[in-house]
Design an enzyme around this catalytic site. Structure first.
Site, PDB file in Angstrom:
ATOM      1  CD  GLN A  92      12.577   8.858   1.630  1.00  0.00           C
ATOM      2  OE1 GLN A  92      11.737   8.208   2.237  1.00  0.00           O
ATOM      3  NE2 GLN A  92      12.715   8.776   0.313  1.00  0.00           N
ATOM      4  CG  HIS A 157       9.476   4.438   1.475  1.00  0.00           C
ATOM      5  ND1 HIS A 157       8.966   3.524   0.587  1.00  0.00           N
ATOM      6  CD2 HIS A 157      10.093   5.379   0.711  1.00  0.00           C
ATOM      7  CE1 HIS A 157       9.260   3.897  -0.654  1.00  0.00           C
ATOM      8  NE2 HIS A 157       9.948   5.021  -0.590  1.00  0.00           N
ATOM      9  CD  GLU A 250      -3.108   4.337  -3.225  1.00  0.00           C
ATOM     10  OE1 GLU A 250      -2.817   3.857  -4.348  1.00  0.00           O
ATOM     11  OE2 GLU A 250      -3.578   3.666  -2.293  1.00  0.00           O
ATOM     12  CE1 TYR A 260      -8.622   2.185   1.903  1.00  0.00           C
ATOM     13  CE2 TYR A 260      -7.893   0.985   3.830  1.00  0.00           C
ATOM     14  CZ  TYR A 260      -8.849   1.741   3.180  1.00  0.00           C
ATOM     15  OH  TYR A 260     -10.039   2.041   3.811  1.00  0.00           O
ATOM     16  CE1 TYR A 271      10.023   6.500  -7.906  1.00  0.00           C
ATOM     17  CE2 TYR A 271      10.695   4.740  -6.422  1.00  0.00           C
ATOM     18  CZ  TYR A 271       9.970   5.891  -6.660  1.00  0.00           C
ATOM     19  OH  TYR A 271       9.204   6.435  -5.665  1.00  0.00           O
TER      20      TYR A 271
END
Length: 381
Positions: A92, A157, A250, A260, A271
């Site tokens: 990514q 990520h 979210e 958070y 997963y």
């Protein structure tokens, strides 16, 4: 040459503009009337983010493999700019977000976030800035002003979105490199929103300044993989959103020093269908619940508040792209409260990576694909 033999040549010439700018316009049904989608540009390599240059005629667009290009309002795609930093284009990772300096008209500074490799072959998110040359062909004097430490990602990520607030502070929404516990570690920059000055220095009023063994850049923590961030134009507050695991995407309104929850409080599971090992439930004392949550993950990316008079039915709406969901999500707001949701453009079957509102009031979307596209979206009035 017989007249009949000219026909294929003439047809080909007539079709070239359409082929260069993708499929013809298409209209889709929505609750607010027909939505028209035009393909401005195609053939982009995993486009990730865009930013409008002053005047609204040109856009800077990042491609994850490492290119920064200018695309005109007519869809002409420029050559890659020189002076862009080398990026770690694996998994990514790669060239990610782009943002203009609040004083761009004077300083011409362009900010980029990107994946950067370190010792041991692992990577992290970095942010730097360079000056756009007057001929718009290169970035000059590019300097890295922020590095996510330690470097822990093997390809997952990174986040990351860049947002300047009204006071000129730069917020960076970061991922946790798929290393869950690090989101709760205040000596690490994984899974955090950070707040810095435009030159990379740390504001003295950041919530953890002066705390031993705590990174002073941190604004908020307990985040997973933040791929959307935008400044609410009506309140001036930063909003971010993040991927949950399997479920639990979210939206948050990050406050200074607040936790958070990830991975201790989450609406998602692994997963593998097994629980998140560190999770203790959806709510935990001392942790902030999501402002809005999707129990089934659309895999959200990109976010834009609609604050333009062009399309009245979209006033006070929030638009978010969906990767796995392959849709554009429209959220109606009453103040800060989400009161209604509509899913748009599902027929396109396109992974929507970025969403921006153009100066002309149209939405501009990037689709995440090796043959990605820039789309222009508006209501048929």
């Amino acid at each position: 040459m017989p007249v009949r033999s000219w026909i294929p040549t003439l047809l080909a010439a007539a079709l070239l503009p359409l082929l260069a700018h993708g499929a013809p316009e298409r209209d889709f049904k929505s609750e607010e009337g027909s939505v028209r989608v035009s393909t401005l540009a195609e053939g982009l390599r995993n486009p990730w983010a865009l930013a409008f240059l002053p005047g609204g005629k040109d856009m800077l667009v990042t491609e994850r493999p490492g290119n920064l290009r200018i695309i005109t309002a007519e869809g002409k795609v420029g050559a890659p700019l020189s002076g862009v930093p080398e990026v770690w284009a694996k998994g990514q990772g790669g060239l990610l977000d782009v943002a203009l300096s609040p004083g761009f008209k004077q300083d011409r500074l362009v900010y980029l976030s990107f994946a950067e490799v370190g010792e041991g072959g692992k990577a992290g998110t970095a942010v730097g800035r360079g000056r756009l040359s007057t001929d718009q062909a290169r970035l000059e004097d590019f300097q890295v002003i922020f590095r996510q430490q330690p470097k822990l990602s093997v390809g997952n990520h990174f986040g990351s979105r860049l947002v300047f607030d009204r006071d000129g502070y730069l917020f960076i929404a970061l991922g946790e490199n798929d290393q869950r516990p690090t989101s709760q570690d205040l000596d690490k920059l994984q899974g955090k929103v950070v707040r810095i000055l435009p030159d990379g220095t740390v504001p003295k009023d950041n919530p953890f300044v002066g705390r031993p063994n705590v990174r002073p850049e941190i604004w908020s923590f307990g985040h997973r993989n933040q791929q959307g961030a935008a400044l609410n134009p009506w309140t001036g507050e930063l909003w971010t959103h993040e991927h949950g695991p399997r479920g639990g995407d979210e939206i948050n309104i990050p406050k200074p020093g607040k936790n958070y929850g990830w991975p201790i409080a989450t609406h998602g599971i692994n997963y593998s269908l097994l629980p998140i090992p560190e999770a203790r439930g959806e709510h935990m004392d001392g942790m902030v619940d999501p402002h809005h949550v999707w129990e089934k993950s659309p895999a959200i990316s990109g976010m834009a508040f609609y604050d333009n008079p062009r399309f009245k039915p979209w006033e006070h709406n929030l638009f978010i792209g969906a990767l796995a969901g392959q849709e554009l999500i429209r959220l109606e707001l009453d103040g800060d409260k989400v009161v209604h949701e509509e899913r748009l453009l599902g027929e396109l079957k396109a992974r929507i990576r970025d969403v921006r509102v153009g100066p002309d009031g149209y939405l501009y979307l990037l689709t995440d694909d090796a043959d990605g596209a820039l789309l222009k979206v508006g209501l048929v009035l």
